[in-house]
Design a protein around this motif. Sequence first.
Motif, PDB file in Angstrom:
ATOM      1  N   LYS A 167       0.902  -1.293   0.049  1.00  0.00           N
ATOM      2  CA  LYS A 167      -0.021   0.007  -0.037  1.00  0.00           C
ATOM      3  C   LYS A 167       0.850   1.365  -0.060  1.00  0.00           C
ATOM      4  O   LYS A 167       2.035   1.452   0.579  1.00  0.00           O
ATOM      5  CB  LYS A 167      -0.905   0.095   1.154  1.00  0.00           C
ATOM      6  N   TRP A 221      -5.134   5.764   0.804  1.00  0.00           N
ATOM      7  CA  TRP A 221      -4.084   4.974  -0.129  1.00  0.00           C
ATOM      8  C   TRP A 221      -4.217   5.607  -1.585  1.00  0.00           C
ATOM      9  O   TRP A 221      -5.279   5.547  -2.108  1.00  0.00           O
ATOM     10  CB  TRP A 221      -4.183   3.635  -0.135  1.00  0.00           C
ATOM     11  N   ASN A 256      -3.156   0.444  -3.866  1.00  0.00           N
ATOM     12  CA  ASN A 256      -3.178  -1.019  -3.054  1.00  0.00           C
ATOM     13  C   ASN A 256      -3.081  -2.120  -3.960  1.00  0.00           C
ATOM     14  O   ASN A 256      -3.845  -2.415  -4.633  1.00  0.00           O
ATOM     15  CB  ASN A 256      -4.124  -1.154  -2.194  1.00  0.00           C
ATOM     16  N   ARG A 286      11.704   3.951  -2.142  1.00  0.00           N
ATOM     17  CA  ARG A 286      11.500   4.888  -0.889  1.00  0.00           C
ATOM     18  C   ARG A 286      12.679   5.921  -0.956  1.00  0.00           C
ATOM     19  O   ARG A 286      12.623   7.141  -0.497  1.00  0.00           O
ATOM     20  CB  ARG A 286      11.954   3.884   0.311  1.00  0.00           C
ATOM     21  N   SER A 343       3.672   0.899   2.802  1.00  0.00           N
ATOM     22  CA  SER A 343       3.160   0.016   3.847  1.00  0.00           C
ATOM     23  C   SER A 343       3.129  -1.545   3.194  1.00  0.00           C
ATOM     24  O   SER A 343       2.414  -1.900   2.364  1.00  0.00           O
ATOM     25  CB  SER A 343       1.908   0.201   4.291  1.00  0.00           C
ATOM     26  N   ASN A 380       3.194  -5.799   3.719  1.00  0.00           N
ATOM     27  CA  ASN A 380       2.987  -6.659   4.484  1.00  0.00           C
ATOM     28  C   ASN A 380       3.067  -8.145   3.710  1.00  0.00           C
ATOM     29  O   ASN A 380       2.479  -8.421   2.454  1.00  0.00           O
ATOM     30  CB  ASN A 380       1.319  -6.418   4.641  1.00  0.00           C
TER      31      ASN A 380
END
Length: 247
Positions: free
Chosen positions: A114, A193, A196, A217, A226, A228
Amino acid sequence: MSTYVYGIADAGHPGLPDGMGGVGKPALPVRTVTGGGLAAIVSDAPENLRPKRRDLLAHQNVLSEAGGGGTVLPMRFGSVADDDQAVATALEERAAHYLERLEALHDRVEYNVKVQHDEDAVLRLVMTERPEVRAQVEHNRAAGGGSHEDKLRLGEAVATAVQHREAQDADMVRRALEPHAQDVSPGPAGTGWITNVSFLVDRGTSEHLLQAIEELRQAHPHVVFSVNGPLPPYSFVEPAPAASAAG
C-alpha cells in the motif's frame, strides 16, 4: 454443524495440521476433509464468527503451519460450508481447478503493498513542479491573502495537482515493481492510499521485490510504503466456476 475452511492442499501434503487449534473460543480442533485427490483443512465453524484478532490470528496460524510443509490454497477468513460433505463434494467437483491452482502457486508467496503520500512533502513537490500553483500563491500573498475566490482557485489548483501526482506515483510504483513478480492483483481502494496492490513472488527471490521497494523509498521520499508479507497467496486463489460456500 457448519464447517469452517482454512485452505486446500494436495491429499499427499506432508504437513497438514490435524488436531491443532483453530478459530473459536475455546479453539476448535483442526481436521481434514478429502476428495478428488485434495484435502481441505477445516474445523467446526463457531457460532457468531466475527473477524476478531484472536480468530484472524488463528486462521493465519493454521495456514502458516500447513504452508510450512507444502503449497496450500488459502481461503479468506470466514469461508464456511454447510458441512463436511459439502466440502468433499466441492473438492470432487472442482478438483481440476484446485489442482491447477496448486501447481501455479507452488512455492509462491504474496506481498501486499500500500502506498500513500507524505502530505507536507507532496505539497512542497507540487509547488516546485507546477508554476501555475506557485503563481496563484504569489498572487494571493501580494493581495494580502487574496479574495475568497482567489483562495478557492488556489485550493482547486492544489487539489488538481495532488490528484495528478497521486495517479502518476501509483503508476510509477506499479511499473517499478511488476517486473519482480509473477502476477499482480489490485486490491480494494481505501481512504488515504494512492494504490493498494498485491504481488505474487517466488519465495526464494522475494528479496528482489523488497529491494525495489527500498530503492523507490530512497528515490521518492514523498511516497510512503506499507508492506505486508510474505503472506499466503490469498489474492491469487482464483475462485472456481460456480463457486459454492466451500470456495
